[in-house]
Design a protein around this motif. Structure first.
Motif, PDB file in Angstrom:
ATOM      1  N   THR A 284      -1.023  13.089  11.420  1.00  0.00           N
ATOM      2  CA  THR A 284      -2.166  12.829  12.291  1.00  0.00           C
ATOM      3  C   THR A 284      -1.776  12.214  13.634  1.00  0.00           C
ATOM      4  OG1 THR A 284      -2.544  10.702  11.173  1.00  0.00           O
ATOM      5  CG2 THR A 284      -3.791  12.598  10.383  1.00  0.00           C
TER       6      THR A 284
ATOM      7  N   ARG B 199      -2.983   9.540   5.960  1.00  0.00           N
ATOM      8  CA  ARG B 199      -3.849   8.595   5.240  1.00  0.00           C
ATOM      9  C   ARG B 199      -5.334   8.777   5.535  1.00  0.00           C
ATOM     10  NH1 ARG B 199      -1.210   2.561   5.731  1.00  0.00           N
ATOM     11  NH2 ARG B 199       0.890   3.024   4.931  1.00  0.00           N
ATOM     12  N   ASP B 200      -5.655   9.163   6.755  1.00  0.00           N
ATOM     13  CA  ASP B 200      -7.033   9.126   7.231  1.00  0.00           C
ATOM     14  C   ASP B 200      -7.718  10.481   7.031  1.00  0.00           C
ATOM     15  OD1 ASP B 200      -9.370   9.201   8.901  1.00  0.00           O
ATOM     16  OD2 ASP B 200      -8.580   7.483   9.997  1.00  0.00           O
ATOM     17  N   PRO B 201      -8.702  10.574   6.132  1.00  0.00           N
ATOM     18  CA  PRO B 201      -9.349  11.865   5.864  1.00  0.00           C
ATOM     19  C   PRO B 201     -10.017  12.471   7.093  1.00  0.00           C
ATOM     20  CG  PRO B 201      -9.908  10.258   4.163  1.00  0.00           C
ATOM     21  CD  PRO B 201      -9.220   9.497   5.260  1.00  0.00           C
TER      22      PRO B 201
ATOM     23  N   LEU C 210      -7.400  13.910   9.360  1.00  0.00           N
ATOM     24  CA  LEU C 210      -6.835  15.115   8.753  1.00  0.00           C
ATOM     25  C   LEU C 210      -7.778  16.310   8.920  1.00  0.00           C
ATOM     26  CD1 LEU C 210      -5.336  13.652   5.456  1.00  0.00           C
ATOM     27  CD2 LEU C 210      -4.040  14.703   7.323  1.00  0.00           C
TER      28      LEU C 210
ATOM     29  N   ARG D  40      -4.538  14.096   1.694  1.00  0.00           N
ATOM     30  CA  ARG D  40      -4.544  12.659   1.936  1.00  0.00           C
ATOM     31  C   ARG D  40      -3.601  11.979   0.954  1.00  0.00           C
ATOM     32  NH1 ARG D  40      -5.147   7.618   1.658  1.00  0.00           N
ATOM     33  NH2 ARG D  40      -4.927   7.820  -0.585  1.00  0.00           N
TER      34      ARG D  40
END
Length: 236
Positions: free
Chosen positions: A19, A42-44, A47, A69
């Motif tokens: 990301t 990590r961050d939906p 993503l 994720r």
């Protein structure tokens, strides 16, 4: 005999830390070249935005960017990701490791433990990812692993001692992976088909596309010519 590379098209490539700006560039370039990209972060929300942006840039004919994720600092989560992908019949042919960041300044006295632990997450993630996907890379007929390091490793400064130390350790780990690839090929009396490479940059800003293109180009060379090499972005 060396392997016979056929380019990155059709390969499954995992982008760890996808990301970031460099991650987005890598996903776009790799998908545009015909690779199947697995973007991990990590961050939906980031993503999801990455997948949409990569699909728009690559066009309808390019393989999609799949997002996963995962907290790459968590050994169990990384192992679970590898197992889940294998259960779906997906095995990685390549890994581009982009987990990292910068903290520094303040001379040697300013190199805090808090900053060191933040930077160390990049090394921890690299260890987890390479161990979890080692079997995939060894089984591939043309595997490529690359990390992004810093020219600070060759000339560390007091104000960046934490950063340079972690990058040096990451390079050592990657070169150990390279040695493992070479030893496995020798033990099996087989051609070397996997390669691990270190890319160094003074600063990555402005070199994101160069990194992505040079990583993709690793599949255009035989593994023996690129394994355990250090290449400086923007120079060679």
């Amino acid at each position: 005999m060396p392997d016979s590379p056929r380019g990155v098209a059709g390969r499954t490539v995992l982008v760890a830390g996808a990301t970031s700006t460099s991650g987005a560039a890598a996903c776009r370039v790799l998908a545009g070249a015909g690779a199947r990209v697995i973007a991990v972060g990590r961050d939906p929300e980031k993503l999801a935005a990455l997948a949409l942006g990569a699909a728009s840039a690559a066009g309808d004919l390019a393989p999609p960017v799949c997002v996963e994720r995962c907290d790459l600092d968590d050994e169990g989560e990384v192992a679970g990701l590898a197992e889940r992908l294998r259960a779906d019949g997906v095995r990685a042919d390549g890994i581009l490791h982009l987990v990292g960041g910068w903290r520094g300044g303040g001379g040697l006295a300013g190199q805090s433990d808090e900053d060191y632990r933040f930077l160390e997450r990049g090394l921890t993630a690299l260890r987890h990812v390479t161990r979890a996907f080692d079997a995939d890379l060894r089984a591939s007929d043309a595997a490529r692993l690359a990390i992004v390091s810093s020219t600070a490793v060759a000339r560390p400064l007091a104000g960046g001692a934490n950063y340079a130390a972690v990058k040096a350790a990451s390079e050592a780990w990657t070169r150990a992976v390279a040695q493992g690839f070479a030893k496995a090929a020798r033990d099996e009396q087989a051609p070397l088909r996997a390669a691990a490479v270190v890319f160094r940059a003074k600063a990555l800003a402005g070199l994101e596309d160069d990194l992505a293109e040079r990583f993709a180009a690793l599949w255009d060379a035989d593994a023996a010519s690129v394994n355990d090499t250090i290449r400086t972005l923007g120079q060679d």
